[in-house]
Design a protein around this motif. Sequence first.
Motif, PDB file in Angstrom:
ATOM      1  N   CYS A   7      12.033   0.389  -0.119  1.00  0.00           N
ATOM      2  CA  CYS A   7      13.236   1.236  -0.130  1.00  0.00           C
ATOM      3  C   CYS A   7      13.672   1.549  -1.564  1.00  0.00           C
ATOM      4  CB  CYS A   7      14.376   0.541   0.622  1.00  0.00           C
ATOM      5  SG  CYS A   7      14.114   0.539   2.412  1.00  0.00           S
ATOM      6  N   ALA A   8      13.430   0.604  -2.468  1.00  0.00           N
ATOM      7  CA  ALA A   8      13.821   0.783  -3.871  1.00  0.00           C
ATOM      8  C   ALA A   8      13.126   1.989  -4.496  1.00  0.00           C
ATOM      9  CB  ALA A   8      13.469  -0.480  -4.653  1.00  0.00           C
ATOM     10  N   LYS A   9      11.951   2.319  -3.997  1.00  0.00           N
ATOM     11  CA  LYS A   9      11.181   3.423  -4.586  1.00  0.00           C
ATOM     12  C   LYS A   9      11.443   4.763  -3.900  1.00  0.00           C
ATOM     13  CE  LYS A   9       6.851   2.635  -5.961  1.00  0.00           C
ATOM     14  NZ  LYS A   9       6.532   2.236  -7.325  1.00  0.00           N
ATOM     15  N   ALA A  10      12.277   4.752  -2.858  1.00  0.00           N
ATOM     16  CA  ALA A  10      12.458   5.959  -2.035  1.00  0.00           C
ATOM     17  C   ALA A  10      13.560   6.867  -2.574  1.00  0.00           C
ATOM     18  CB  ALA A  10      12.787   5.538  -0.606  1.00  0.00           C
ATOM     19  N   ASP A  11      13.457   8.148  -2.199  1.00  0.00           N
ATOM     20  CA  ASP A  11      14.586   9.068  -2.453  1.00  0.00           C
ATOM     21  C   ASP A  11      15.638   8.880  -1.377  1.00  0.00           C
ATOM     22  OD1 ASP A  11      13.415  10.482  -4.694  1.00  0.00           O
ATOM     23  OD2 ASP A  11      11.976  11.267  -3.236  1.00  0.00           O
ATOM     24  N   ILE A  12      15.194   8.738  -0.137  1.00  0.00           N
ATOM     25  CA  ILE A  12      16.116   8.647   0.995  1.00  0.00           C
ATOM     26  C   ILE A  12      15.672   7.514   1.906  1.00  0.00           C
ATOM     27  CG2 ILE A  12      17.058   9.882   3.005  1.00  0.00           C
ATOM     28  CD1 ILE A  12      16.691  12.450   1.563  1.00  0.00           C
ATOM     29  N   ILE A  13      16.616   6.668   2.298  1.00  0.00           N
ATOM     30  CA  ILE A  13      16.306   5.615   3.273  1.00  0.00           C
ATOM     31  C   ILE A  13      17.269   5.726   4.461  1.00  0.00           C
ATOM     32  CG2 ILE A  13      15.324   4.051   1.564  1.00  0.00           C
ATOM     33  CD1 ILE A  13      17.902   2.424   1.623  1.00  0.00           C
ATOM     34  N   VAL A  14      16.786   5.353   5.643  1.00  0.00           N
ATOM     35  CA  VAL A  14      17.600   5.528   6.857  1.00  0.00           C
ATOM     36  C   VAL A  14      17.612   4.269   7.733  1.00  0.00           C
ATOM     37  CG1 VAL A  14      17.491   8.044   7.027  1.00  0.00           C
ATOM     38  CG2 VAL A  14      15.618   6.724   7.934  1.00  0.00           C
ATOM     39  N   PRO A  15      18.130   3.167   7.197  1.00  0.00           N
ATOM     40  CA  PRO A  15      18.211   1.953   8.025  1.00  0.00           C
ATOM     41  C   PRO A  15      19.357   2.036   9.024  1.00  0.00           C
ATOM     42  CG  PRO A  15      19.270   1.568   5.919  1.00  0.00           C
ATOM     43  CD  PRO A  15      18.712   2.971   5.866  1.00  0.00           C
ATOM     44  N   LEU A  58       0.833  -1.213   0.000  1.00  0.00           N
ATOM     45  CA  LEU A  58       0.000   0.000   0.000  1.00  0.00           C
ATOM     46  C   LEU A  58       0.867   1.263   0.000  1.00  0.00           C
ATOM     47  CD1 LEU A  58      -2.795  -1.173   2.452  1.00  0.00           C
ATOM     48  CD2 LEU A  58      -3.186  -0.333   0.114  1.00  0.00           C
ATOM     49  N   MET A  59       2.017   1.193   0.658  1.00  0.00           N
ATOM     50  CA  MET A  59       2.918   2.354   0.662  1.00  0.00           C
ATOM     51  C   MET A  59       3.486   2.618  -0.733  1.00  0.00           C
ATOM     52  SD  MET A  59       2.667   3.579   3.590  1.00  0.00           S
ATOM     53  CE  MET A  59       1.025   2.880   3.637  1.00  0.00           C
ATOM     54  N   LYS A  60       3.736   1.547  -1.467  1.00  0.00           N
ATOM     55  CA  LYS A  60       4.216   1.727  -2.855  1.00  0.00           C
ATOM     56  C   LYS A  60       3.154   2.440  -3.690  1.00  0.00           C
ATOM     57  CE  LYS A  60       6.732  -2.571  -2.798  1.00  0.00           C
ATOM     58  NZ  LYS A  60       6.761  -3.898  -3.419  1.00  0.00           N
ATOM     59  N   ASP A  61       1.896   2.027  -3.503  1.00  0.00           N
ATOM     60  CA  ASP A  61       0.802   2.696  -4.231  1.00  0.00           C
ATOM     61  C   ASP A  61       0.698   4.157  -3.789  1.00  0.00           C
ATOM     62  OD1 ASP A  61       0.269   0.226  -5.326  1.00  0.00           O
ATOM     63  OD2 ASP A  61      -1.425  -0.215  -3.999  1.00  0.00           O
ATOM     64  N   PHE A  62       0.870   4.378  -2.480  1.00  0.00           N
ATOM     65  CA  PHE A  62       0.784   5.745  -1.955  1.00  0.00           C
ATOM     66  C   PHE A  62       1.878   6.622  -2.589  1.00  0.00           C
ATOM     67  CE2 PHE A  62       1.206   9.253   0.954  1.00  0.00           C
ATOM     68  CZ  PHE A  62      -0.081   9.484   1.416  1.00  0.00           C
ATOM     69  N   PHE A  63       3.077   6.059  -2.691  1.00  0.00           N
ATOM     70  CA  PHE A  63       4.186   6.797  -3.336  1.00  0.00           C
ATOM     71  C   PHE A  63       3.804   7.158  -4.772  1.00  0.00           C
ATOM     72  CE2 PHE A  63       8.138   5.168  -0.734  1.00  0.00           C
ATOM     73  CZ  PHE A  63       7.644   5.811   0.379  1.00  0.00           C
ATOM     74  N   ASP A  64       3.217   6.196  -5.487  1.00  0.00           N
ATOM     75  CA  ASP A  64       2.835   6.466  -6.887  1.00  0.00           C
ATOM     76  C   ASP A  64       1.780   7.577  -6.950  1.00  0.00           C
ATOM     77  OD1 ASP A  64       4.575   4.543  -7.776  1.00  0.00           O
ATOM     78  OD2 ASP A  64       3.055   2.963  -7.897  1.00  0.00           O
ATOM     79  N   GLN A  65       0.870   7.571  -5.975  1.00  0.00           N
ATOM     80  CA  GLN A  65      -0.202   8.580  -5.978  1.00  0.00           C
ATOM     81  C   GLN A  65       0.312   9.975  -5.627  1.00  0.00           C
ATOM     82  OE1 GLN A  65      -3.116   6.619  -3.338  1.00  0.00           O
ATOM     83  NE2 GLN A  65      -4.743   7.590  -4.518  1.00  0.00           N
ATOM     84  N   PHE A  66       1.273  10.040  -4.682  1.00  0.00           N
ATOM     85  CA  PHE A  66       1.634  11.352  -4.128  1.00  0.00           C
ATOM     86  C   PHE A  66       3.049  11.825  -4.464  1.00  0.00           C
ATOM     87  CE2 PHE A  66      -2.088  10.161  -1.714  1.00  0.00           C
ATOM     88  CZ  PHE A  66      -2.799  11.353  -1.694  1.00  0.00           C
ATOM     89  N   ASN A  67       3.760  11.060  -5.262  1.00  0.00           N
ATOM     90  CA  ASN A  67       5.095  11.491  -5.677  1.00  0.00           C
ATOM     91  C   ASN A  67       4.977  12.722  -6.591  1.00  0.00           C
ATOM     92  OD1 ASN A  67       7.830  11.429  -5.995  1.00  0.00           O
ATOM     93  ND2 ASN A  67       7.821   9.872  -7.602  1.00  0.00           N
ATOM     94  N   SER A  68       5.951  13.635  -6.488  1.00  0.00           N
ATOM     95  CA  SER A  68       5.996  14.757  -7.438  1.00  0.00           C
ATOM     96  C   SER A  68       7.463  15.052  -7.746  1.00  0.00           C
ATOM     97  CB  SER A  68       5.336  15.992  -6.822  1.00  0.00           C
ATOM     98  OG  SER A  68       6.199  16.570  -5.853  1.00  0.00           O
ATOM     99  N   ASP A  69       7.705  16.009  -8.650  1.00  0.00           N
ATOM    100  CA  ASP A  69       9.101  16.325  -9.010  1.00  0.00           C
ATOM    101  C   ASP A  69       9.851  16.928  -7.839  1.00  0.00           C
ATOM    102  OD1 ASP A  69       8.585  15.412 -11.473  1.00  0.00           O
ATOM    103  OD2 ASP A  69       8.221  17.401 -12.361  1.00  0.00           O
ATOM    104  N   SER A  70       9.091  17.586  -6.920  1.00  0.00           N
ATOM    105  CA  SER A  70       9.800  18.348  -5.894  1.00  0.00           C
ATOM    106  C   SER A  70       9.733  17.714  -4.507  1.00  0.00           C
ATOM    107  CB  SER A  70       9.215  19.765  -5.832  1.00  0.00           C
ATOM    108  OG  SER A  70       7.833  19.666  -5.577  1.00  0.00           O
ATOM    109  N   ASN A  71       8.954  16.653  -4.322  1.00  0.00           N
ATOM    110  CA  ASN A  71       8.867  16.146  -2.948  1.00  0.00           C
ATOM    111  C   ASN A  71       9.846  15.012  -2.675  1.00  0.00           C
ATOM    112  OD1 ASN A  71       7.597  13.874  -3.993  1.00  0.00           O
ATOM    113  ND2 ASN A  71       5.670  14.190  -2.919  1.00  0.00           N
ATOM    114  N   ILE A  72       9.931  14.640  -1.390  1.00  0.00           N
ATOM    115  CA  ILE A  72      10.887  13.624  -0.951  1.00  0.00           C
ATOM    116  C   ILE A  72      10.119  12.399  -0.461  1.00  0.00           C
ATOM    117  CG2 ILE A  72      12.608  13.078   0.830  1.00  0.00           C
ATOM    118  CD1 ILE A  72      13.325  15.987   0.960  1.00  0.00           C
ATOM    119  N   LEU A  73      10.507  11.241  -0.945  1.00  0.00           N
ATOM    120  CA  LEU A  73       9.961   9.984  -0.425  1.00  0.00           C
ATOM    121  C   LEU A  73      11.012   9.408   0.516  1.00  0.00           C
ATOM    122  CD1 LEU A  73       8.583   8.522  -3.801  1.00  0.00           C
ATOM    123  CD2 LEU A  73       7.377   9.935  -2.116  1.00  0.00           C
ATOM    124  N   PHE A  74      10.667   9.352   1.799  1.00  0.00           N
ATOM    125  CA  PHE A  74      11.637   9.061   2.864  1.00  0.00           C
ATOM    126  C   PHE A  74      11.181   7.788   3.582  1.00  0.00           C
ATOM    127  CE2 PHE A  74      13.422   9.651   7.086  1.00  0.00           C
ATOM    128  CZ  PHE A  74      14.572  10.422   6.932  1.00  0.00           C
TER     129      PHE A  74
END
Length: 277
Positions: free
Chosen positions: A131-139, A88-104
């Motif tokens: 994590c593959a779809k993110a701009d920034i990951i913090v493990p 569901l988070m992957k779908d959420f990223f697809d719905q709300f991703n934009s050129d200027s925002n950060i997926l964290f």
Amino acid sequence: MKRIVTIQDISCVGKCSLTVALPIISAMGVEAAILPTAVLSTHTMFSRFTCKDLTDQVKPIADHWKEEDFKFDAVYTGYLGSFEQIDLMKDFFDQFNSDSNILFVDPAMADNGKLYPAFDEAFAKHMATLCAKADIIVPNITEACFMTSMEYKTEYDEAYVKELLHRLCDLGAKISILTGVSFAEGKTGVMGYDKEKDEFSYYEHDKLPVSYHGTGDIFSSTCVGAMMNGMEWKEAVKVAADYTAECIRLTLEDPAKPWYGVNFEQAIPYLVERIKK
Ligand code: PXL
């Protein structure tokens, strides 16, 4: 005003996930929208806890937000409870991703060489696909090892950490930030890698001789909040590491401290001062 949406559980008592993300992001002058994925009586380190799953609310809430045309400057996911929530988070990223925002993405699921009680290795591999779809990951190092199939070590050198960071970015993330990286006795720090720039950055500070629950969530919330305050990731990790250390320092001083989390509330004035600089 910037707006973050953070998606993770509410552990009603426990000082983690949404009960730290909300106050920290708000204190940093950033709007915090939340999408709670579950309500637990406490976090899962207690011997017993209740849990009401809210997975079936994620899509209707996201769809309503889309209708309202809400935009988020950052989408920040934390502890997730199931494969389905990850999807569901992957779908959420697809719905709300934009050129200027950060997926964290904070793949909060393990520490000290072990997965949290609710998870197994297959879950960690599935988290890697988010994590593959993110701009920034913090493990932390444990989470990174489970996601990349690298051996978990407590003693290592810089080459080991750089290899982990390369492999994390090979999963697909643009910037990987590893927490709890220690190269010397009494020191700890954060090492990040920006794949596009092929650039590493390490920030080291004194290590306090304790480990508390919820500090990963504090670090992540502060890091994304600092970025929303205009800081580059390399500056944001310094603020996040220093604030987390200050939370631990104040907790150590408190004879009445709870075992389940840190006194992050008492360090909020420090954080507010720090981001003004
Ligand atoms: O701090 C991460 C976290 C968040 N939410 C829940 C947890 C944990 C860690 O154990 O149990 C429910």
